[in-house]
Design a protein around this motif. Structure first.
Motif, short mmCIF file in Angstrom:
data_model
loop_
_atom_site.label_atom_id
_atom_site.label_comp_id
_atom_site.label_asym_id
_atom_site.label_seq_id
_atom_site.Cartn_x
_atom_site.Cartn_y
_atom_site.Cartn_z
N ARG A 7 27.26 32.65 -40.77
CA ARG A 7 26.12 33.18 -41.53
C ARG A 7 25.68 34.53 -40.98
NH1 ARG A 7 28.09 29.22 -43.68
NH2 ARG A 7 29.16 31.03 -44.52
N GLN A 8 25.78 34.72 -39.67
CA GLN A 8 25.46 36.03 -39.10
C GLN A 8 26.57 37.03 -39.43
OE1 GLN A 8 23.81 36.16 -35.05
NE2 GLN A 8 23.66 33.92 -35.14
N LEU A 9 27.81 36.60 -39.34
CA LEU A 9 28.95 37.47 -39.64
C LEU A 9 28.84 38.03 -41.06
CD1 LEU A 9 31.66 38.67 -38.72
CD2 LEU A 9 32.75 36.56 -39.52
N GLU A 10 28.37 37.21 -41.99
CA GLU A 10 28.23 37.67 -43.37
C GLU A 10 27.30 38.88 -43.48
OE1 GLU A 10 28.82 33.54 -45.88
OE2 GLU A 10 26.80 34.10 -45.23
N LYS A 11 26.36 39.00 -42.58
CA LYS A 11 25.38 40.09 -42.64
C LYS A 11 25.97 41.44 -42.22
CE LYS A 11 22.12 37.14 -43.60
NZ LYS A 11 21.82 36.87 -44.98
N VAL A 12 27.11 41.42 -41.53
CA VAL A 12 27.65 42.67 -40.98
C VAL A 12 29.13 42.89 -41.28
CG1 VAL A 12 25.94 42.66 -39.12
CG2 VAL A 12 28.21 41.72 -38.70
N HIS A 47 35.44 29.17 -41.24
CA HIS A 47 35.20 29.89 -39.98
C HIS A 47 35.58 28.98 -38.81
CE1 HIS A 47 32.91 31.79 -36.70
NE2 HIS A 47 33.04 32.90 -37.40
N ASP A 48 36.78 29.16 -38.31
CA ASP A 48 37.26 28.39 -37.16
C ASP A 48 37.65 29.41 -36.09
OD1 ASP A 48 38.46 26.78 -35.28
OD2 ASP A 48 40.04 26.03 -36.60
N LEU A 49 36.69 29.72 -35.23
CA LEU A 49 36.90 30.76 -34.21
C LEU A 49 37.49 30.15 -32.94
CD1 LEU A 49 36.40 33.82 -34.21
CD2 LEU A 49 34.31 33.39 -32.93
N THR A 50 38.68 29.57 -33.10
CA THR A 50 39.44 29.04 -31.98
C THR A 50 40.87 29.57 -32.12
OG1 THR A 50 40.05 27.03 -33.22
CG2 THR A 50 38.07 26.92 -31.83
N PRO A 51 41.61 29.71 -31.01
CA PRO A 51 42.99 30.18 -31.12
C PRO A 51 43.77 29.33 -32.12
CG PRO A 51 42.31 30.21 -28.84
CD PRO A 51 41.21 29.50 -29.60
N GLY A 52 44.41 30.00 -33.08
CA GLY A 52 45.13 29.32 -34.15
C GLY A 52 44.25 29.05 -35.36
N GLY A 53 42.95 29.23 -35.21
CA GLY A 53 42.01 29.00 -36.31
C GLY A 53 42.05 30.12 -37.32
N ARG A 54 41.31 29.91 -38.37
CA ARG A 54 41.30 30.87 -39.47
C ARG A 54 39.88 31.12 -39.95
NH1 ARG A 54 45.71 32.46 -43.23
NH2 ARG A 54 44.74 32.90 -45.21
N VAL A 55 39.63 32.36 -40.32
CA VAL A 55 38.38 32.75 -40.95
C VAL A 55 38.76 33.32 -42.31
CG1 VAL A 55 36.39 34.31 -40.84
CG2 VAL A 55 37.27 33.26 -38.74
N ASN A 56 38.29 32.68 -43.38
CA ASN A 56 38.54 33.17 -44.73
C ASN A 56 37.23 33.71 -45.29
OD1 ASN A 56 41.27 32.41 -44.88
ND2 ASN A 56 40.74 30.34 -45.50
N TYR A 57 37.31 34.84 -45.95
CA TYR A 57 36.11 35.47 -46.48
C TYR A 57 36.46 36.25 -47.74
CZ TYR A 57 38.06 39.69 -44.41
OH TYR A 57 38.90 40.73 -44.10
N PHE A 58 35.44 36.57 -48.50
CA PHE A 58 35.61 37.55 -49.56
C PHE A 58 34.41 38.47 -49.56
CE2 PHE A 58 33.68 33.89 -51.72
CZ PHE A 58 32.64 34.46 -52.43
#
Length: 161
Positions: free
Chosen positions: A36-41, A54-65
């Motif tokens: 939610r904070q990342l969306e602001k910037v 939003h999976d901020l771990t090695p091998g994880g994925r962050v999908n956004y538009f």
């Protein structure tokens, strides 16, 4: 404005942006760790982001538009490589279709963000590396410097709110 320097080097295929924030490294880190904070910037002010995974771990994925002023949507993803909270984060960043399938026709970059705190301020170095000089040139022509700088410059206001 927090962006203090921008350099690109076609020989090393890198774009390096440095910024400084009046906050601790842990506080700046939380912007990237919390969707939610990342969306602001993430993304220029006229193309706000929506983070759907939003999976901020090695091998994880962050999908956004990002949604443009006319309602147009542009998707992207991070493939998280390393996480060293709150000192560093690395990930591949690419363009994707709206189903988050990577777009093979667009450049993919490898990003290393480092957070260094000194006297209550945090210096962040954003290094983006492309596979080829042509990919970097394409990103530059697409406005990557302006878009990234305007996105990063939103962080000060967000931290103050």
């Amino acid at each position: 404005m927090p962006v203090t320097d921008v350099k690109h080097d076609l020989d090393t295929r890198t774009l390096t942006i440095t910024a400084e924030f009046a906050a601790s490294a842990e506080r700046v880190w939380q912007i990237y760790a919390d969707p939610r904070q990342l969306e602001k910037v993430w993304g220029p002010p006229t193309y706000p982001a929506t983070v759907v995974e939003h999976d901020l771990t090695p091998g994880g994925r962050v999908n956004y538009f990002m949604t443009g002023p006319e309602g147009d949507k542009h998707a992207g993803y991070w493939k998280v490589l390393t996480v060293d909270e709150p000192r560093a984060l690395s990930f591949e960043d690419g363009f994707a279709g709206l189903d988050f399938t990577p777009n093979p026709d667009m450049p993919v970059s490898t990003n290393l963000y480092t957070f260094t705190e000194h006297d209550g301020r945090t210096h962040v170095t954003y290094v983006t590396t492309y596979d080829t000089a042509e990919d970097l040139q394409k990103a530059l022509e697409m406005g990557m410097v302006e878009g990234s700088s305007s996105a990063i410059n939103q962080i000060d206001g967000f931290l103050a709110s």
